[in-house]
Design a protein around this motif. Structure first.
Motif, PDB file in Angstrom:
ATOM      1  N   ILE A  63       0.827  -1.204   0.000  1.00  0.00           N
ATOM      2  CA  ILE A  63       0.000   0.000   0.000  1.00  0.00           C
ATOM      3  C   ILE A  63       0.862   1.256   0.000  1.00  0.00           C
ATOM      4  O   ILE A  63       0.451   2.313  -0.489  1.00  0.00           O
ATOM      5  N   ALA A  64       2.095   1.160   0.509  1.00  0.00           N
ATOM      6  CA  ALA A  64       2.975   2.327   0.583  1.00  0.00           C
ATOM      7  C   ALA A  64       3.266   2.901  -0.795  1.00  0.00           C
ATOM      8  O   ALA A  64       3.328   4.121  -0.976  1.00  0.00           O
ATOM      9  N   ALA A  65       3.436   2.036  -1.771  1.00  0.00           N
ATOM     10  CA  ALA A  65       3.721   2.508  -3.128  1.00  0.00           C
ATOM     11  C   ALA A  65       2.559   3.316  -3.683  1.00  0.00           C
ATOM     12  O   ALA A  65       2.754   4.315  -4.388  1.00  0.00           O
ATOM     13  N   VAL A  66       1.348   2.914  -3.362  1.00  0.00           N
ATOM     14  CA  VAL A  66       0.166   3.639  -3.827  1.00  0.00           C
ATOM     15  C   VAL A  66       0.075   4.989  -3.122  1.00  0.00           C
ATOM     16  O   VAL A  66      -0.225   6.015  -3.751  1.00  0.00           O
ATOM     17  N   VAL A  67       0.340   5.010  -1.837  1.00  0.00           N
ATOM     18  CA  VAL A  67       0.320   6.269  -1.084  1.00  0.00           C
ATOM     19  C   VAL A  67       1.365   7.233  -1.636  1.00  0.00           C
ATOM     20  O   VAL A  67       1.105   8.433  -1.779  1.00  0.00           O
ATOM     21  N   ALA A  68       2.535   6.717  -1.976  1.00  0.00           N
ATOM     22  CA  ALA A  68       3.593   7.560  -2.536  1.00  0.00           C
ATOM     23  C   ALA A  68       3.170   8.166  -3.875  1.00  0.00           C
ATOM     24  O   ALA A  68       3.401   9.356  -4.141  1.00  0.00           O
ATOM     25  N   GLU A  69       2.536   7.356  -4.719  1.00  0.00           N
ATOM     26  CA  GLU A  69       2.073   7.851  -6.017  1.00  0.00           C
ATOM     27  C   GLU A  69       1.020   8.947  -5.841  1.00  0.00           C
ATOM     28  O   GLU A  69       1.084   9.997  -6.487  1.00  0.00           O
ATOM     29  N   ALA A  70       0.063   8.705  -4.959  1.00  0.00           N
ATOM     30  CA  ALA A  70      -0.979   9.696  -4.718  1.00  0.00           C
ATOM     31  C   ALA A  70      -0.390  10.973  -4.126  1.00  0.00           C
ATOM     32  O   ALA A  70      -0.790  12.082  -4.490  1.00  0.00           O
ATOM     33  N   SER A  71       0.560  10.823  -3.222  1.00  0.00           N
ATOM     34  CA  SER A  71       1.201  11.990  -2.610  1.00  0.00           C
ATOM     35  C   SER A  71       1.885  12.843  -3.663  1.00  0.00           C
ATOM     36  O   SER A  71       1.765  14.080  -3.667  1.00  0.00           O
ATOM     37  N   ASP A  72       2.606  12.196  -4.576  1.00  0.00           N
ATOM     38  CA  ASP A  72       3.292  12.933  -5.644  1.00  0.00           C
ATOM     39  C   ASP A  72       2.301  13.711  -6.503  1.00  0.00           C
ATOM     40  O   ASP A  72       2.517  14.885  -6.824  1.00  0.00           O
ATOM     41  N   GLN A  73       1.204  13.065  -6.873  1.00  0.00           N
ATOM     42  CA  GLN A  73       0.245  13.721  -7.765  1.00  0.00           C
ATOM     43  C   GLN A  73      -0.511  14.853  -7.070  1.00  0.00           C
ATOM     44  O   GLN A  73      -0.874  15.850  -7.714  1.00  0.00           O
ATOM     45  N   LEU A  74      -0.734  14.716  -5.765  1.00  0.00           N
ATOM     46  CA  LEU A  74      -1.479  15.740  -5.041  1.00  0.00           C
ATOM     47  C   LEU A  74      -0.574  16.836  -4.481  1.00  0.00           C
ATOM     48  O   LEU A  74      -1.068  17.858  -3.995  1.00  0.00           O
ATOM     49  N   GLY A  75       0.731  16.607  -4.526  1.00  0.00           N
ATOM     50  CA  GLY A  75       1.659  17.590  -3.985  1.00  0.00           C
ATOM     51  C   GLY A  75       1.837  17.518  -2.485  1.00  0.00           C
ATOM     52  O   GLY A  75       2.231  18.498  -1.843  1.00  0.00           O
ATOM     53  N   VAL A  76       1.546  16.363  -1.893  1.00  0.00           N
ATOM     54  CA  VAL A  76       1.767  16.148  -0.464  1.00  0.00           C
ATOM     55  C   VAL A  76       3.188  15.641  -0.279  1.00  0.00           C
ATOM     56  O   VAL A  76       3.587  14.643  -0.881  1.00  0.00           O
ATOM     57  N   THR A  77       3.972  16.326   0.549  1.00  0.00           N
ATOM     58  CA  THR A  77       5.353  15.912   0.790  1.00  0.00           C
ATOM     59  C   THR A  77       5.486  15.279   2.174  1.00  0.00           C
ATOM     60  O   THR A  77       4.633  15.481   3.051  1.00  0.00           O
ATOM     61  N   TRP A  78       6.545  14.511   2.354  1.00  0.00           N
ATOM     62  CA  TRP A  78       6.767  13.774   3.602  1.00  0.00           C
ATOM     63  C   TRP A  78       8.130  14.124   4.187  1.00  0.00           C
ATOM     64  O   TRP A  78       9.114  14.219   3.459  1.00  0.00           O
ATOM     65  N   LYS A  79       8.175  14.316   5.498  1.00  0.00           N
ATOM     66  CA  LYS A  79       9.413  14.421   6.261  1.00  0.00           C
ATOM     67  C   LYS A  79       9.525  13.157   7.095  1.00  0.00           C
ATOM     68  O   LYS A  79       8.715  12.915   7.997  1.00  0.00           O
ATOM     69  N   LEU A  80      10.518  12.333   6.771  1.00  0.00           N
ATOM     70  CA  LEU A  80      10.584  10.988   7.335  1.00  0.00           C
ATOM     71  C   LEU A  80      11.707  10.846   8.365  1.00  0.00           C
ATOM     72  O   LEU A  80      12.727  11.533   8.293  1.00  0.00           O
TER      73      LEU A  80
END
Length: 401
Positions: free
Chosen positions: A205-222
């Motif tokens: 599921i992480a790969a899908v979340v990453a794809e959606a984040s990229d398209q929506l412009g949501v960034t992550w601080k990990l």
């Protein structure tokens, strides 16, 4: 005098416990047992939807349903469980103290967002844990329109990359653009301890979340949690500062503090250990359900999560078994071996998975259609019609077929 099954809480676990208890009493033709629900409101607040902008349909009244099936409702908030006396103290809606006796108690008082000792967390963060807090967040977002354009105004930080954090963050780009305009330089940042985008949800599921984040412009601080929250931003554990007028806290939940009043073993989330019938271990008259129960869902080591998916079945089982215990009839072991996930990913769509390994089955708009159906139909109470409502409370009906 009638014997009493007392249920604390009117959420998913509490509502379904009440219906299921009445169902068994009805089948056994017993009129000498009363079912009472103690809660602040006679309504189901659909907490899984509080990340959404429109909260107008996230509350379902329970008064007509309780009247239809003969559940007695007491408006108030439980303050103390006296297990040796089989009595619960509470404050009514006017602030007066009172108490209710019980022969069997079902604790269905839910959970609340975890608030660790982080500086500024109580003063400067929002959450979507309750209807009131979600309304407070929406009012704050609306007020951003009256602030001058700035990086802080245009930035939302979501602390926590689990289920609630992801769904909240993925809604934010559309919510902010609707309020601040399409040209606003908005930023939505998820701060998460994991080393991978969506890592808390599992590899597939992480790969899908990453794809959606990229398209929506949501960034992550990990890899670095929030160490301090300030009026206009957050400071991470690594020293990095992010300017933000809006900080939303979504770092896990803890079971209701009422669980601490029961002499029993608890897990790290404060949930009470229960047997296969959901009776609290070491207690003769107390059952736990929903987010207060640490319950095995199968025989291979999986346990219920703090979600409505599990709370519905837990409620149906707890109500049935508390009534069965009181009547001296055979209980039905709680079992919920099938697990699914449907994660809302905002304008991108949603992702639907099956199994504890979260195998991806649907994504994008196909996933969104299913998520919409779940959120607007499947998790709402049954109609206020006695026969249909009691039939729906059968503990052998799978929540997920």
């Amino acid at each position: 005098m009638k014997q009493q099954i007392l249920i604390i809480g009117a959420g998913f676990g509490g509502m379904w416990s009440a219906l299921s208890a009445v169902r068994l009493l009805d089948r056994q033709q017993r009129l000498d047992v009363a079912v009472t629900v103690l809660a602040p409101q006679a309504e189901l607040r659909v907490r899984p939807r509080f990340y959404e902008a429109d909260l107008s349909t996230t509350v379902a009244p329970l008064g007509p349903l309780f009247d239809a099936v003969g559940v007695h409702f007491v408006q108030g908030s439980a303050t103390r469980i006296h297990s040796e006396e089989r009595r619960v103290s509470y404050r009514d809606r006017n602030g007066n103290s009172a108490s209710l006796a019980y022969d069997r108690l079902i604790l269905a008082s839910g959970s609340q967002v975890s608030r660790p000792p982080v500086a500024g967390i109580d003063q400067f963060t929002f959450d979507v844990d309750s209807l009131e807090s979600a309304q407070k967040l929406e009012a704050h977002l609306q007020a951003l329109r009256r602030q001058p354009d700035s990086p802080a105004r245009n930035t939302v930080v979501v602390a926590g990359g689990g289920f609630t954090g992801i769904e909240t963050a993925m809604e934010m780009p559309a919510r902010l653009r609707a309020l601040l305009g399409e040209q606003a330089d908005i930023r939505v940042i998820v701060v998460d301890m994991a080393n991978q985008v969506g890592g808390a949800m599992g590899q597939d599921i992480a790969a899908v979340v990453a794809e959606a984040s990229d398209q929506l412009g949501v960034t992550w601080k990990l890899g670095s949690p929030v160490a301090k929250v300030e009026r206009a931003g957050v400071v991470l554990d690594n020293g990095e500062r992010i300017e933000a007028s809006t900080v939303i806290w979504a770092v896990g939940v803890q079971a209701s503090p009422l669980t601490q009043q029961i002499s029993a073993e608890r897990d790290l989330h404060g949930r009470l250990h229960v047997d296969r019938y959901l009776k609290v271990l070491g207690q003769e008259a107390i059952y736990a359900t929903g987010d207060t129960a640490y319950a095995a869902v199968d025989d291979i080591g999986n346990h219920a999560l703090m979600t409505c998916q599990h709370a519905i079945a837990l409620g149906r089982s707890a109500g049935n078994n508390a009534a069965a215990d009181l009547l001296g009839v055979e209980p039905i072991a709680y079992s919920q071996p099938k697990y699914v996930t449907c994660l809302d990913l905002g304008a991108w769509g949603a992702v639907f998975t099956e199994g504890w390994e979260r195998k991806v089955v649907l994504t994008g708009q196909e996933g969104k259609a299913l998520k919409t159906q779940i959120n607007t139909e499947w998790i709402y109470p049954p109609a206020a019609e006695r026969a249909a409502a009691l039939a729906a409370a059968d503990p052998l009906i799978p929540v997920v077929a």
